[in-house]
Structure formats: C-alpha cells, structure tokens
Design an enzyme around this catalytic site. Structure first.
Site, short mmCIF file in Angstrom:
data_model
loop_
_atom_site.label_atom_id
_atom_site.label_comp_id
_atom_site.label_asym_id
_atom_site.label_seq_id
_atom_site.Cartn_x
_atom_site.Cartn_y
_atom_site.Cartn_z
N TRP A 17 0.86 -1.19 0.00
CA TRP A 17 0.00 0.00 0.00
C TRP A 17 0.89 1.23 0.00
O TRP A 17 1.84 1.33 0.78
CB TRP A 17 -0.88 -0.04 1.25
CG TRP A 17 -1.83 1.10 1.43
CD1 TRP A 17 -2.65 1.64 0.48
CD2 TRP A 17 -2.08 1.80 2.65
NE1 TRP A 17 -3.40 2.64 1.05
CE2 TRP A 17 -3.08 2.76 2.38
CE3 TRP A 17 -1.57 1.72 3.94
CZ2 TRP A 17 -3.58 3.63 3.35
CZ3 TRP A 17 -2.07 2.60 4.91
CH2 TRP A 17 -3.06 3.54 4.60
N ASP A 38 -0.82 -5.97 9.26
CA ASP A 38 -1.81 -4.99 8.86
C ASP A 38 -3.04 -5.78 8.42
O ASP A 38 -3.00 -6.48 7.40
CB ASP A 38 -1.29 -4.12 7.71
CG ASP A 38 -2.25 -3.00 7.35
OD1 ASP A 38 -1.88 -2.15 6.52
OD2 ASP A 38 -3.38 -2.97 7.89
N LYS A 79 -13.34 -1.20 5.72
CA LYS A 79 -13.96 -1.99 4.66
C LYS A 79 -14.94 -3.01 5.19
O LYS A 79 -16.07 -3.11 4.70
CB LYS A 79 -12.89 -2.74 3.83
CG LYS A 79 -12.09 -1.85 2.91
CD LYS A 79 -10.97 -1.16 3.63
CE LYS A 79 -10.03 -0.44 2.68
NZ LYS A 79 -9.04 0.35 3.45
#
Lengths: 468, 424
Positions: A197, A278, A314
């Site tokens: 990311w 993560d 999300k």
C-alpha cells in the site's frame, strides 16, 4: 504600472526591486483590500503615500514574506488523486476502479444494515454523552476487537498479555505502532513487502523507522515470490520488524497459503524477527472472519510477540469514521500493562483520545449476537459479490480471446486485482475508455458491476492487443 | 475449520521454533509511563467512594447538577443526520463545508481572507490534532525554528511540540503574586526573542490560568510582533465559552489580522459545541495569496495522510449541520452563552462564599479570570489536602475547572478551600 506580485523573488518587471519583500507593486484586488484596511488602521489619508510608508518600513508585516512562502505544492496522492481525476471526467461511460471502497452492483456506496441499526440505537439512547474517551479509546471496543482478530480462545488474551488501543482506522493504528517501536524497540528497521500500500512507507518513515523491502510479488507468475520472500526475510538482521498483510494483500491480492504462512512463521521466529500485521480486510477476503485471521492467529498463539493493526473501514463499511485498533501481544501481563502506558504517551500528543462514534457502532454490533450474525452475512455478501466480479471479468476476457493468462484474476483475493497492465496500458485505458485506476495496474474489483464488466474487458483487450 | 485449527496447533506446539521457550519479551525494558496529570485526576475521582466527592479536574462542562451536557442543537443535528449519511472517506483535508463554517467563526463572517481564498485550512482531530499538524508542518518547513510557549500552559502543548521535534522556549505569562498577567515580563520576552520567532498564544480563556490580556494589551503585543516579525500561532479552544460571545472571544485574533499578521490558528469544538469525544477541530494558516494557500494546504494533507489518512466524519457533519442552518446556529449561540453564563455565575458564587467565610486572602482573581479554569493559587500541598481530607479533585497546579462547580457544591468547595488556606 502594476504587475502581478509574486513571492518567488528575483527581479520584478514592475519595478527595480530584487526581492519580493521590497517590491511595492501590487495588482490584485485582494492586495488592494489588504492595503486599504491597513491604511484605515493607520489613519493615513493618502493611500499612495501610505503604500510608500508601509513598503519602506522593513518591519511591516503586511509586505513581509510569509514565513511559509517557500512551501511548494505537494503532488497529488497517487491513490486519492485517481478519484479526483475521475470526478473531473464528463464521460457517461467512466468507471472508477481506483480507491478501495466497496460499491454495490448499482455502483453505490453501501452502509451496512447492522451499522444503520447500531446508529439508530445510539441516537435513540438519551443517556449517551459525548465525553472524552480514555486515551486508549473505548474499552469495550478494544476487548471485542482483540477477540475478533486473535480469536476469543487466544491464550494471550486469556492471560492478559494483549494490550489493545483504539486507533484512527488502519492508518492511525499503524502509525501509533510505528512510533512506539521507534521509541522502545531496539531495531529501527521495518521490512515491507514489494509492492505494498502506497501509504505504508510514509507511515513508518514519519514514525521514525527506516524502511526496507522484501520480495513479495512475482510479475512473471502474478503470484507470490515465495523463494524471494524467504531469502529476504532470512537475510534480515535479527530482531528486524516485518510488516505482513494479514490477508487480501494490497495491491496485489496475492496471499500466501496456510502452509506457506506456517513456513514464514517458523522463519520469523527462528530469526527473532518482530511481526507487525496490517489487517484491513478481515472477513472481506474469503467471506469468513476466522479464515481471514488465520495468519495472525498462528503467530498470536505460538507464545511469541507481535503487533496487529486492524481496520473496520472496509469490513464494516465505516470508512470515514476512522475506526481501528492496534493490539500488541506481549510475553507477560506486566509487560502488556507497561506497553499500554507508553502507547498513551504516543497518542496524547497526536490527538489526545480517539473519536467515539465509529467505535461505539462497532462495539454495539460486536457485542450483540444478532447484530454480529447479521454482520457476518452482510460481510459474506460483499465478499461474494467481489468474487463473482472476478469470475465475470475472467470469463469476459476469455470470451474475447484476450492474449495472456488471466487466471490471476480469479486466483487473487480481496478487493484488488493486480492486473499486470503497465502504466502505458493504464494511461491508454483512461484516455480511450475512461477507466480510472492506479498506474501500477491495480483495479478495485469493488468498483465493478455485471453491467460494467464488459466495458472493462473491452478496454483491457484493446490495451493488451494494441500496446502489448 | 475445527480440524484445521487442531492440526495447526499440533504443528505449532511440536515446532522447534515455538516461542514459548523464548527467553524474554522485546519490551522487558519498557518503563511504565507516568500517568497523564490531567486525565489521571478523573481516574482517581472515579475510584473514590465518598458521597461528598467533587471533580474540578478535567475541563469538560457540567450542568448545575454536575452532569455532562449534550447541546440541544447537537442532538437535533444528530437526529437529522442519523440514517442519511453514507460513510465514505472525507478528503484528506476533511469536510469542506465544516472547514468553511469554522473559518468564518475565527476570521469573521465576511472575512476578505476567506473571500480571497488566502487561508490554508484542514479539518483536524480537535485542538490537539490541529496543534500537532501545525507543529509537524513547522518542523518540516521551518526546521530551524523554535516555539515559544507561555508559562504556564496546557501541559500537552509541551508534549505536542516535543513529539514534533521542535525545540521549545518559554515566555513569561502568569504573574503569581497578582494572579494576573505578567505583562511586563511577556513584552520583554517578545522583544528579546530573535526576530521571526514562533509564538504559541491562547486566543482567549487561557488554560490553565484563565488570565487573558486586555484588548489594549493585545494591541501592544500585536504591534511588538510586527516590529520583531514574529509568527503568531493561536490555540483557540474556548471561542464563545469565555465571554459567551464568539465574536468577542476572537478579538485577539482579529487584532492580529487587522495588523497584517499571517497567523496560524487551531480551533476546537470540544467545549463550545460539547463535542469532546467526537474530536472535531480545524487548523488554518493565513497565507499571502490563494496560490500559497493551496500549496500549504497540500503540504498539511501530506502530514495528515501518514497519521490518519483523513479525519473522522460524524463530528464534522454535526458541526456543519448546526452552523449551516440559521435556526440551529442561533440555538447554538444561545446554548454557548448559557454555558458561559453559568460558569461566570459560579465564579461569583465561589468568590462570595470565600469572602463570607472571612478568608484572609484576596479571591478577586476568581472573577477576574475567564473561561473554564481558575488558577486558584493553591499550592500542591494544599491541593493534596483538599483531595485527601475533602475528596476534592483538581490538578496539582491548583487549577480549578469551574465547569465542575455547581450551586450544590460551591459552598462545600469554598469551605474546604478556606480550611486549607486560612492559616496560609
């Protein structure tokens, strides 16, 4: 003769001044208003002489450069900049496959039913107040979050060896963890996968860590470069921090298998590397919260230590409410308690305490059996829709006979597909087909629908055949 | 799934690299951190079983029954919002609508600076987040600068600029003997600081002392800042809360703006809209022109992105709903005035009670000071006595949160203070 006033220095065409602080020629209406206000304040009648007075005074703040005059405009964020460009495009066929936010079949953002129900509960409760949360956040939320990712039977939780703090979604949780490590951990290097990311390197650099990479994605297979990963982690210095994507790797969608995870775990422990997970897509990848947490759980259950950053952006659709958590699994309860006290010292000068709203919604859902179950069903529906989009895109390319092996579309998992398209092909697709995605070829499957898959397939086909 | 977990746990426990035999924690050397001096007070208060206990520690408003308050305008805004928001990410700079309304409060409803788009502004995590973003920005773009911080100040100010790695200096502010402003000391420090120094100023209702410069004094400070070319960063956490009138409470800022300073401002809605836990605020930096404002804003966003990506939505929408609706905004102005008036009433009551008890000390400063806090002048030992004997909780610097004072406890409080100070 009046000319544009600039702050950049150098000779001015309007006068012989050589620096902006001594140039007295100002043309914009804005500057006029400023001067007039000053003139009034100083009680000077003649504005011409006023200008002369003010500009001649070296200590006048009005003509002085801003102390930030040298600041240049920062480049657009590569990911968020995609949406900016998309919004500007007038084409009716435009498609936004940039930022990873879930969209329904109708292309609309989705607020989960359970979230709406939780919201109603909260707003209808007259006893609710808006007092500051503790620095570590909402206690109930923290406990439930730790259980969610580590498993309710996790021995570290049962032994009080886990400290959990509420964070500002995944980003904030990573940052607090990074800052803690930079202050209290003996190794200042973190290894991040290649690619990762886009915000990861910045988060850790600003935390005070130095960032190195380990091989992860294999462009040849569009899968995992497992050998490269093992070699690079194997040659990392003992104790180095390793960032691991718990599931649904962003941007590639390529995850290790469970067997590969176990292999990685052995290597990490044998080299005493410190794992930092993560977890931004728990439940969103496979549709199962437990399955998506397996990688974290095998580490959290082996007696060793690790960090986990969780996001509810999300999987609960709470994007803008910034809800997340950082858990640190420690050797002993005493250590966990001391660690927590130090985490507070990182948080307090950053934002004092975290926002209540999103965390309250999450806690309401997680602690209620019915809401929790409903959530798992809604979560699975989102994951299933994405899996279906993958299949549809794969089939569409096959139907068109698009050259190349596109099986990675259905092998990869989570919100993103790393198409393998290069930046020229991406630019072509944007220009000719109004398809917006990041230039690394990453597409957000969540932005696709049955209706738009054909358009995307056409675009990919064209890009590959014309610019292959 | 159960079978798989069982298999895995067999694998893990048999594995020769299970960590259960690893010797020590990575964190063995981590020291327990000291408790936060302010938030620790409330923790202690909550743990106290005494029915007489009084919490005049943390600065959160309480009504006359000692209860936290959610403003009516906020409740109404929430009712309107619930069920209608999608929860998409805000831009990195936050809610544009909320920022616009917030700038009007600080810079003026019809401010030319807003019209001319000269203000770089981003939504922030309340006042703390605004200060921290500015401190990080200052470090990045003025790396040789320092920050001058008043003595005393909110304790977290020191932490913020320290964590941003900006060196700190202090300037005289509070005058213990008069329990007022050390104006001479302050002006000396302004004059003696190197030209172009960065100063942190409390726009109104100084925390923790409640001592504010007068309008004339602010004008002199502004003039001296011009002479020295200093940068003024205002922390405005109590606009509306100090006098009851937001326009009046912004006077210091308006003076600086009139005088042509390019200032920075941290604004918070924690107190004046009672949004404490929602973490809503705004950081703004006044620039030379629109182009520079765009550049500065983009850089502020670059600092926000690796900290939290984008700020929280809900509180921002509450603010823009309230301030964007004339009816709700009027209600808010009434409610803010109500809170400020109650506090001013409690100041008067506390002072009168102490005077009636025949205290040998002057308590004028209680009504001279303004805002949520009163710097009582009590010593740490006296504070400890208040806590141990009377179950009264406040920070050890003698700071009393007037918001915690009620008609129900003001007599008890006055009596206790009198007891510990009568032989002083």
């Amino acid at each position: 003769m009046r000319t544009q006033f600039t702050a950049s220095g150098g000779a001015h065409s309007c006068c012989s001044a050589v620096s902006s602080s001594s140039c007295c020629c100002i043309s914009t209406a804005a500057a006029d208003r400023r001067l007039n206000a000053l003139v009034r304040h100083l009680g000077i009648e003649d504005s011409k002489s006023a200008m002369a007075d003010i500009s001649a005074n070296p200590t006048s703040a009005s003509n002085g450069d801003s102390v930030f005059a040298h600041v240049v405009r920062a480049p657009e964020d590569p990911i968020l900049g995609v949406t900016v460009a998309y919004n500007k495009d007038p084409s009716p066929n435009k498609l936004n496959l940039g930022v990873g936010a879930y969209r329904t079949e109708e292309g609309k953002p989705l607020v989960l039913n359970v979230v709406r129900q939780a919201e109603q509960q909260l707003v209808n409760d007259p006893s609710r107040v808006k007092e500051y949360l503790p620095i570590v956040g909402l206690a109930e939320f923290n406990k439930l979050s730790a259980k969610l990712i580590l498993g309710s039977d996790n021995p570290a939780i049962q032994e009080n060896r886990v400290t959990t703090v509420q964070g500002l979604s995944g980003t904030g949780s990573l940052r607090v963890g990074g800052e803690f490590l930079a202050r209290h951990y003996h190794e200042r290097t973190i290894y991040i996968p290649q690619p990762t990311w886009g915000n990861h390197p910045k988060v850790f650099t600003l935390s005070g860590l130095s960032v190195k990479t380990y091989r992860y994605y294999d462009p040849a297979t569009r899968g995992l470069n497992f050998q490269g990963l093992l070699e690079d982690l194997g040659s990392a210095p003992s104790g180095a921090i390793v960032l691991l994507h718990a599931c649904a790797h962003n941007p590639t969608g390529v995850d290790p298998t469970l067997e590969q995870w176990e292999h990685i775990r052995k290597l990490v422990r044998s080299k005493a590397l410190l794992p930092f997970f993560d977890s931004a897509y728990q439940g969103f990848a496979s549709g199962s919260l437990d399955a998506d947490a397996q990688s974290v759980r095998i580490f959290a259950a082996d007696g060793g230590e690790c960090l986990v950053a969780q996001s509810y952006a999300k999987n609960m659709g709470l994007y803008g409410e910034r809800v997340g958590a950082l858990s640190i699994v420690c050797k002993t309860a005493d250590v966990a308690s001391r660690v927590e006290s130090q985490l507070k010292l990182v948080i307090r000068p950053m934002y004092s305490n975290p926002p209540i709203h999103g965390a309250s919604i999450v806690a309401t859902i997680l602690k209620d059996r019915n809401l929790y179950n409903e959530w798992t069903i809604e979560l699975k529906a989102m994951a299933d829709r994405i899996i279906s989009m993958r299949q549809q895109l794969f089939d569409a390319l096959k139907t068109r006979g698009t050259p190349g092996d596109w099986s990675h579309i259905i092998k990869q998992i989570g919100m993103f597909t790393f198409t393998g398209l290069n930046s020229d092909q991406v630019a072509f697709m944007t220009k000719e087909y109004h398809i917006y995605m990041t230039s690394d070829g990453r597409i957000s499957m969540a932005g696709l629908s049955s209706r738009t898959v054909p358009h995307l397939a056409d675009a990919i086909h064209a890009a590959v055949t014309r610019l292959g | 799934m159960a079978f798989r977990s069982a298999m895995l746990s067999k694998v893990v426990s048999r594995s020769s690299v299970s960590c259960s035999r690893c010797m020590s924690s990575w964190w063995g050397s981590v020291e327990p951190a000291p408790k936060d001096p302010i938030l620790g007070v409330t923790e202690a208060f909550l743990a106290d079983p005494s029915p007489d206990k009084v919490n005049v520690g943390v600065g959160a408003y309480r009504d006359d029954n000692g209860k936290p308050v959610v403003l009516e305008c906020v409740r109404e805004a929430e009712r309107r919002i619930a069920g209608s928001l999608n929860m998409e990410y805000l831009p990195m700079g936050g809610s544009i609508k909320m920022v616009e309304e917030t700038l009007k409060l600080a810079y003026g409803e019809n401010s030319d600076f807003i019209k001319d788009k000269r203000i770089a502004a981003v939504q922030s995590l309340s006042g703390t987040g605004a200060c921290r973003l500015f401190a990080d920005f200052q470090k990045r773009f003025r790396p040789d600068s320092q920050i001058y911080i008043p003595v005393p100040t909110w304790a977290n100010h020191h932490n913020i600029w320290r964590d941003a790695q900006v060196p700190q200096r202090t300037f005289h502010y509070y005058h213990p003997e008069s329990r007022g402003l050390d104006f001479a000391g302050l002006m000396d420090d302004i004059k003696n600081a190197p030209n172009g120094s960065f100063f942190l100023l409390h726009a109104c209702a100084h925390n923790p002392t409640g001592v504010d410069p007068s309008e004339e004094q602010w004008r002199e400070i502004s003039y001296q800042f011009k002479v020295k070319g200093h940068f003024a960063f205002f922390d405005m956490a109590y606009q509306g809360f100090a006098s009851g009138d937001p326009e009046r409470d912004a006077k210091s800022i308006r003076i600086f703006l009139e005088d042509g300073h390019h200032i920075g401002i941290a604004q918070s809605y924690a107190k004046n809209m009672g949004l404490y836990g929602q973490r809503v605020g705004c950081l703004s930096v006044l620039c030379e022109d629109e182009k520079q404002a765009i550049a500065v804003k983009s850089q502020l966003q670059q600092l926000a992105r690796p900290m939290y990506s984008n700020p929280p939505l809900h509180g921002a929408v509450i603010v823009s709903t309230v301030l964007g609706d004339p009816e709700l905004k009027n209600l808010w102005l009434k409610e803010v005035k109500g809170m400020a008036d109650r506090i001013i009433g409690m100041r008067t009551a506390l002072r009168e009670n102490l005077e009636k008890l025949g205290s040998p000390i002057s308590w004028e400063h209680i009504t001279n000071q303004i805002g949520m806090f009163c710097y009582s002048g009590l010593t740490p030992e006296q504070v400890d006595q208040l806590t141990n004997e009377f179950h009264i909780y406040m920070t050890r610097n003698g700071r009393i949160s007037m918001a915690g004072v009620t008609t129900g406890n003001v007599g008890y409080l006055a009596n206790a203070i009198h007891e510990v100070t009568k032989s002083a």
